[in-house]
Design a protein around this motif. Structure first.
Motif, PDB file in Angstrom:
ATOM      1  N   ALA A 206      89.657  14.947 105.149  1.00  0.00           N
ATOM      2  CA  ALA A 206      89.065  13.616 105.290  1.00  0.00           C
ATOM      3  C   ALA A 206      87.557  13.688 105.492  1.00  0.00           C
ATOM      4  N   ASN A 207      87.092  14.592 106.356  1.00  0.00           N
ATOM      5  CA  ASN A 207      85.663  14.745 106.644  1.00  0.00           C
ATOM      6  C   ASN A 207      85.276  16.208 106.472  1.00  0.00           C
ATOM      7  N   VAL A 208      84.230  16.443 105.697  1.00  0.00           N
ATOM      8  CA  VAL A 208      83.678  17.784 105.511  1.00  0.00           C
ATOM      9  C   VAL A 208      82.314  17.815 106.186  1.00  0.00           C
ATOM     10  N   ILE A 209      82.154  18.711 107.151  1.00  0.00           N
ATOM     11  CA  ILE A 209      80.909  18.819 107.908  1.00  0.00           C
ATOM     12  C   ILE A 209      80.298  20.181 107.618  1.00  0.00           C
ATOM     13  N   PHE A 210      79.184  20.191 106.900  1.00  0.00           N
ATOM     14  CA  PHE A 210      78.449  21.427 106.648  1.00  0.00           C
ATOM     15  C   PHE A 210      77.437  21.603 107.774  1.00  0.00           C
ATOM     16  N   CYS A 211      77.596  22.675 108.533  1.00  0.00           N
ATOM     17  CA  CYS A 211      76.757  22.876 109.706  1.00  0.00           C
ATOM     18  C   CYS A 211      75.909  24.133 109.555  1.00  0.00           C
ATOM     19  N   ASN A 212      74.933  24.227 110.405  1.00  0.00           N
ATOM     20  CA  ASN A 212      74.084  25.412 110.459  1.00  0.00           C
ATOM     21  C   ASN A 212      74.735  26.452 111.366  1.00  0.00           C
ATOM     22  N   ALA A 213      74.325  27.683 111.212  1.00  0.00           N
ATOM     23  CA  ALA A 213      74.787  28.774 112.062  1.00  0.00           C
ATOM     24  C   ALA A 213      73.709  29.844 112.077  1.00  0.00           C
ATOM     25  N   ASN A 214      73.840  30.766 113.003  1.00  0.00           N
ATOM     26  CA  ASN A 214      72.820  31.801 113.146  1.00  0.00           C
ATOM     27  C   ASN A 214      72.693  32.657 111.889  1.00  0.00           C
ATOM     28  N   LYS A 215      73.799  32.840 111.165  1.00  0.00           N
ATOM     29  CA  LYS A 215      73.801  33.699 109.982  1.00  0.00           C
ATOM     30  C   LYS A 215      73.771  32.904 108.682  1.00  0.00           C
ATOM     31  N   VAL A 216      73.330  31.651 108.747  1.00  0.00           N
ATOM     32  CA  VAL A 216      73.142  30.818 107.555  1.00  0.00           C
ATOM     33  C   VAL A 216      71.654  30.734 107.258  1.00  0.00           C
ATOM     34  N   GLN A 217      71.264  31.043 106.043  1.00  0.00           N
ATOM     35  CA  GLN A 217      69.857  30.967 105.670  1.00  0.00           C
ATOM     36  C   GLN A 217      69.428  29.507 105.548  1.00  0.00           C
ATOM     37  N   GLN A 218      68.228  29.210 106.032  1.00  0.00           N
ATOM     38  CA  GLN A 218      67.769  27.831 106.083  1.00  0.00           C
ATOM     39  C   GLN A 218      67.552  27.228 104.699  1.00  0.00           C
ATOM     40  N   ASP A 219      67.235  28.059 103.706  1.00  0.00           N
ATOM     41  CA  ASP A 219      67.001  27.498 102.377  1.00  0.00           C
ATOM     42  C   ASP A 219      68.285  27.029 101.708  1.00  0.00           C
ATOM     43  N   TYR A 220      69.454  27.327 102.293  1.00  0.00           N
ATOM     44  CA  TYR A 220      70.706  26.811 101.744  1.00  0.00           C
ATOM     45  C   TYR A 220      70.739  25.287 101.785  1.00  0.00           C
ATOM     46  N   PHE A 221      70.060  24.688 102.765  1.00  0.00           N
ATOM     47  CA  PHE A 221      70.081  23.233 102.898  1.00  0.00           C
ATOM     48  C   PHE A 221      69.256  22.546 101.809  1.00  0.00           C
ATOM     49  N   GLY A 222      68.557  23.305 100.989  1.00  0.00           N
ATOM     50  CA  GLY A 222      67.822  22.731  99.863  1.00  0.00           C
ATOM     51  C   GLY A 222      68.624  22.669  98.585  1.00  0.00           C
ATOM     52  N   SER A 223      69.941  22.876  98.658  1.00  0.00           N
ATOM     53  CA  SER A 223      70.787  22.842  97.467  1.00  0.00           C
ATOM     54  C   SER A 223      70.689  21.488  96.769  1.00  0.00           C
TER      55      SER A 223
END
Length: 354
Positions: free
Chosen positions: A196-213
């Protein structure tokens, strides 16, 4: 001349030596290819038939499925659309008990119906409206200009009636943002598995440029298309709601309870020898008609102990899929499948008590 004769003779010798080996390799390759097609045929749906190339020695009906080439995997894969989806604004009322859908000749859905499904006038098609109803027998009527008209035996109000609360999927997903090339696949998986709800969150091992998709940029039409493709595969119509949380701690403290209230929260983590025993999902208590929120970490895992303790402070309990470390897509499919099964078990137990 002597040298030329020697070359001809040596060539015949080498040909006689390696011809049987080359022939055996060719036969082995053909038999392997035939087995691959047979395995794909056995794994497909009972109504789907795959027509293999003639060199494989297999014949069959022309299938109502499409074969498309995956550029990354470089092989042919089967893509079956079990229901074509339409937007509510595409529904045209025609009477009190029926409505119509019009598709232009250039529409991709017309190409799929004509070249893949190969449907003719008078045949029926399963359709659905995003976040609304379904129709199992939409009758086709091809127009002279190549466009298509679909006749539906429901009124526009009935077909476009929004989902009621009891029909909304009861699984939510909190997942660390994956790599942009894989983001579309994760959206399709979530839609297929009934989230029903998909929440894409940040994490310590997630690269910040991923949010520019590009899928996360307004107007997010490509994200919506990826979700719709997953729904068409599953034959459902409820479109998951997507949320983006760039600050994990702030989201858990301020927004999680608003988006996912009253949920049984679980987070997957490998069972390591130094950790206390983690229960499987089947041992987690789920109330009747309850909801489940599943947490999936990044490829390198949640930061231990900070992020795991942070999730635990907000009601997440750890569950295990065993000692192995899986790729994110494998863990995602496994956890969502187990969550669906756990909800069904809880409902069956409640019916048994009654």
């Amino acid at each position: 001349r002597t040298r030329d004769l020697w070359r001809m003779k040596s060539g015949r010798i080498w040909s006689s030596m390696f011809a049987p080996i080359a022939l055996s390799w060719s036969l082995t390759a053909q038999s392997c290819s035939k087995r691959v097609w047979q395995s794909r045929l056995s794994l497909s749906q009972p109504q789907a038939f795959i027509t293999a190339p003639a060199r494989f020695g297999m014949t069959g009906m022309k299938p109502p499925i499409s074969l498309r080439r995956n550029r990354r995997l470089n092989h042919m894969q089967v893509r079956c659309l079990n229901r074509l989806l339409f937007e509510p604004e595409e529904v045209v009322p025609s009477s009190q008990s029926s409505c119509l859908l019009y598709l232009a000749k250039s529409d991709k859905r017309v190409t799929h119906i004509k070249k893949i499904l190969k449907l003719e006038n008078g045949q029926s098609l399963r359709i659905g409206v995003v976040d609304a109803g379904k129709e199992e027998d939409a009758v086709l009527e091809w127009q002279d200009d190549g466009s298509l008209k679909l006749q539906i035996s429901q009124s526009a109000e009935q077909l476009c009636a929004p989902y009621t609360a009891d029909k909304i999927p009861r699984i939510d997903l909190l997942i660390a943002l994956p790599r942009p090339p894989n983001l579309g696949d994760f959206l399709g998986i979530a839609a297929q598995m009934g989230v029903a709800n998909v929440i894409f969150c940040n994490a310590n091992k997630v690269q910040q440029d991923y949010f520019g998709s590009h899928l996360l940029r307004p107007p997010m039409s490509k994200m919506r298309q990826a979700l719709k493709e997953g729904l068409e595969q599953a034959g459902e119509t409820y479109l998951p709601k997507v949320h983006v949380a760039k600050r994990l701690k702030y989201f858990l403290e301020e927004q999680l309870d608003q988006i996912c209230p009253d949920t049984i929260r679980m987070v997957g983590h490998p069972q390591k020898s130094w950790l206390p025993p983690l229960p499987p999902m089947r041992d987690v208590q789920v109330p009747p008609n309850g909801r489940i929120l599943v947490g999936v970490g990044p490829e390198a895992g949640w930061q231990d102990p900070y992020e795991l303790e942070l999730l635990g402070e907000h009601g997440f309990q750890g569950i295990s899929l065993g000692p192995r470390t899986y790729r994110t897509e494998v863990a995602l499919i496994s956890l969502l499948a187990l969550a669906n099964e756990r909800l069904e078990m809880a409902d069956l137990q409640e019916k048994g008590r009654r």
